[in-house]
Design a protein around this motif. Structure first.
Motif, PDB file in Angstrom:
ATOM      1  N   UNK A 116      -9.698 -19.243 -15.074  1.00  0.00           N
ATOM      2  CA  UNK A 116      -9.520 -19.972 -16.332  1.00  0.00           C
ATOM      3  C   UNK A 116      -8.077 -19.876 -16.800  1.00  0.00           C
ATOM      4  N   UNK A 117      -7.497 -20.970 -17.226  1.00  0.00           N
ATOM      5  CA  UNK A 117      -6.091 -20.951 -17.646  1.00  0.00           C
ATOM      6  C   UNK A 117      -5.772 -19.898 -18.704  1.00  0.00           C
ATOM      7  N   UNK A 118      -6.640 -19.735 -19.691  1.00  0.00           N
ATOM      8  CA  UNK A 118      -6.323 -18.848 -20.801  1.00  0.00           C
ATOM      9  C   UNK A 118      -6.228 -17.374 -20.388  1.00  0.00           C
ATOM     10  N   UNK A 119      -6.737 -17.031 -19.199  1.00  0.00           N
ATOM     11  CA  UNK A 119      -6.676 -15.649 -18.733  1.00  0.00           C
ATOM     12  C   UNK A 119      -5.780 -15.505 -17.504  1.00  0.00           C
ATOM     13  N   UNK A 120      -4.914 -16.489 -17.268  1.00  0.00           N
ATOM     14  CA  UNK A 120      -4.115 -16.512 -16.042  1.00  0.00           C
ATOM     15  C   UNK A 120      -2.636 -16.643 -16.346  1.00  0.00           C
ATOM     16  N   UNK A 121      -1.848 -15.759 -15.730  1.00  0.00           N
ATOM     17  CA  UNK A 121      -0.389 -15.829 -15.786  1.00  0.00           C
ATOM     18  C   UNK A 121       0.126 -16.377 -14.464  1.00  0.00           C
ATOM     19  N   UNK A 122       1.034 -17.342 -14.523  1.00  0.00           N
ATOM     20  CA  UNK A 122       1.723 -17.860 -13.349  1.00  0.00           C
ATOM     21  C   UNK A 122       3.155 -17.323 -13.389  1.00  0.00           C
ATOM     22  N   UNK A 123       3.570 -16.605 -12.342  1.00  0.00           N
ATOM     23  CA  UNK A 123       4.863 -15.911 -12.348  1.00  0.00           C
ATOM     24  C   UNK A 123       5.744 -16.502 -11.252  1.00  0.00           C
ATOM     25  N   UNK A 124       6.896 -17.062 -11.666  1.00  0.00           N
ATOM     26  CA  UNK A 124       7.849 -17.638 -10.727  1.00  0.00           C
ATOM     27  C   UNK A 124       9.250 -17.113 -11.031  1.00  0.00           C
ATOM     28  N   UNK A 125      10.143 -17.251 -10.045  1.00  0.00           N
ATOM     29  CA  UNK A 125      11.543 -16.882 -10.217  1.00  0.00           C
ATOM     30  C   UNK A 125      12.412 -18.104  -9.999  1.00  0.00           C
ATOM     31  N   UNK A 126      13.228 -18.440 -10.992  1.00  0.00           N
ATOM     32  CA  UNK A 126      14.161 -19.563 -10.887  1.00  0.00           C
ATOM     33  C   UNK A 126      15.169 -19.420 -12.021  1.00  0.00           C
ATOM     34  N   UNK A 127      16.444 -19.691 -11.775  1.00  0.00           N
ATOM     35  CA  UNK A 127      17.053 -20.183 -10.541  1.00  0.00           C
ATOM     36  C   UNK A 127      17.324 -19.059  -9.540  1.00  0.00           C
ATOM     37  N   UNK A 128      17.603 -19.462  -8.285  1.00  0.00           N
ATOM     38  CA  UNK A 128      18.057 -18.516  -7.267  1.00  0.00           C
ATOM     39  C   UNK A 128      17.073 -17.440  -6.915  1.00  0.00           C
ATOM     40  N   UNK A 129      15.839 -17.822  -6.598  1.00  0.00           N
ATOM     41  CA  UNK A 129      14.804 -16.835  -6.299  1.00  0.00           C
ATOM     42  C   UNK A 129      15.238 -15.860  -5.197  1.00  0.00           C
ATOM     43  N   UNK A 130      14.869 -14.612  -5.382  1.00  0.00           N
ATOM     44  CA  UNK A 130      14.988 -13.587  -4.345  1.00  0.00           C
ATOM     45  C   UNK A 130      13.672 -13.585  -3.561  1.00  0.00           C
ATOM     46  N   UNK A 131      13.695 -13.868  -2.240  1.00  0.00           N
ATOM     47  CA  UNK A 131      14.796 -13.681  -1.299  1.00  0.00           C
ATOM     48  C   UNK A 131      15.472 -14.941  -0.774  1.00  0.00           C
ATOM     49  N   UNK A 132      15.054 -16.135  -1.164  1.00  0.00           N
ATOM     50  CA  UNK A 132      15.493 -17.329  -0.445  1.00  0.00           C
ATOM     51  C   UNK A 132      16.407 -18.253  -1.230  1.00  0.00           C
ATOM     52  N   UNK A 133      16.769 -17.885  -2.455  1.00  0.00           N
ATOM     53  CA  UNK A 133      17.689 -18.714  -3.225  1.00  0.00           C
ATOM     54  C   UNK A 133      17.101 -20.011  -3.740  1.00  0.00           C
TER      55      UNK A 133
END
Length: 348
Positions: A116-133
């Motif tokens: 369910x969306x209300x109980x879910x965290x989406x975790x991303x890295x940007x800009x320049x994500x480690x390890x691939x940029x």
């Protein structure tokens, strides 16, 4: 040994002198030793907000990215973590009781997240994500806004904005990050920013933020031009090394290595049979390549430590000069398992 493993580089002397002066200035401000600042020091918050384009009223200082992750793991039952990514938050998220699943950006942005969306965290890295940029495209940023509107809590780790500029946090997402990549883990400062971040993180903030004196020292350093000194020196050297690496591969070896943001890049490896049946093929390929580069005088990191989906090595151009980056490009081109993989992917 040329270290491309991600070890922080020393600061330029001018930046170090400014830092030492601002530490002394902060230490002489008596109120910092006695007056609580639960959201964080106001000078530091103003400086970070200005540099990162964040609303200062939504910005809270934490001790690290891991400390920030703890709040989300406590409040939400499910965290969908990008892959590949820096693995340091995984034990924090899982240890605090959250279910942690891994998903590529394609899977995550296309809604393959389950709960369910209300109980879910989406975790991303940007800009320049480690390890691939990797950096979110405009389409990806728009999709983040849609997922946030659907009720998902989206956290964008913007730690590498120092290295590649900042397009602003995607609409509806929280910002998180750390100063560790500017100086090393001794920086011991991070941030979180969003409409309800301070109220949600208050239990963690009761005992974990760094000293207000330490925070003020960083705030004064930023306010008085410290980041400009780092951009002109340390961060500019990263850009020069990256450019030298890609230019050398193209001009001397006919390999067009794809552009990447931030200091980190993935060097893909060609498949290779393991030494014995049943042995982990990816691990064998990476360890063999690591050993070969070590013999040539280069220290890099296996991509499996970042949950990469194929054999690769991570190289970090932080504290590496252009001449060293050129030597590394030549070593990459000499390696049959790497050059073959690059050409098979169309990087020619």
């Amino acid at each position: 040994m040329i270290d491309l493993s991600g070890s922080p580089a020393p600061w330029p002397d001018e930046a170090t002198r400014l830092w030492a002066d601002r530490v002394a200035l902060a230490a002489r401000q008596a109120d910092l030793w006695t007056v609580p600042a639960p959201r964080g020091d106001e000078v530091l918050r103003e400086a970070l907000a200005g540099q990162l384009g964040l609303p200062v009223e939504q910005l809270t200082i934490t001790s690290s990215l891991r400390a920030t992750a703890l709040t989300y793991a406590r409040r939400f039952g499910h965290v969908v973590l990008e892959r590949p990514t820096y693995p340091g938050v995984v034990p924090v998220l899982a240890g605090a009781g959250a279910k942690v699943t891994r998903a590529s950006w394609d899977e995550l942005l296309n809604g393959a997240v389950g709960d369910a969306p209300q109980d879910t965290v989406l975790w991303l890295t940007s800009p320049g994500r480690n390890p691939d940029g990797a950096t979110l495209t405009d389409e990806g940023r728009a999709r983040i806004a849609e997922l946030a509107a659907e009720g998902y809590r989206v956290v964008v780790n913007e730690t590498y904005a120092w290295f590649c500029g900042h397009a602003g946090t995607p609409a509806g997402a929280d910002s998180a990050g750390t100063l560790h990549k500017l100086r090393g883990v001794g920086a011991r400062l991070g941030w979180t920013a969003g409409p309800s971040c301070f109220e949600e993180a208050f239990p963690e903030l009761l005992g974990t933020p760094p000293s207000p004196v330490w925070q003020r020292a960083w705030g004064l350093f930023f306010r008085d031009g410290g980041l400009d000194l780092l951009r002109d020196g340390l961060l500019a050297e990263v850009d020069a090394a990256k450019a030298a690496f890609r230019d050398r591969l193209a001009s001397a070896h006919g390999i067009a290595f794809p552009a990447f943001d931030g200091p980190n890049a993935l060097i893909p490896l060609a498949a290779q049979a393991p030494p014995e049946p049943g042995a982990p093929a990816a691990e064998h390929v990476e360890e063999s390549a690591l050993a070969a580069f070590h013999e040539e005088g280069f220290k890099v990191v296996a991509a499996r430590h970042f949950d990469a989906d194929r054999p690769a090595l991570r190289a970090t151009f932080f504290g590496v000069g252009a001449a060293e980056a050129i030597r590394f490009a030549d070593a990459v081109a000499r390696s049959p398992r790497i050059a073959l993989r690059l050409r098979c992917q169309g990087h020619t």
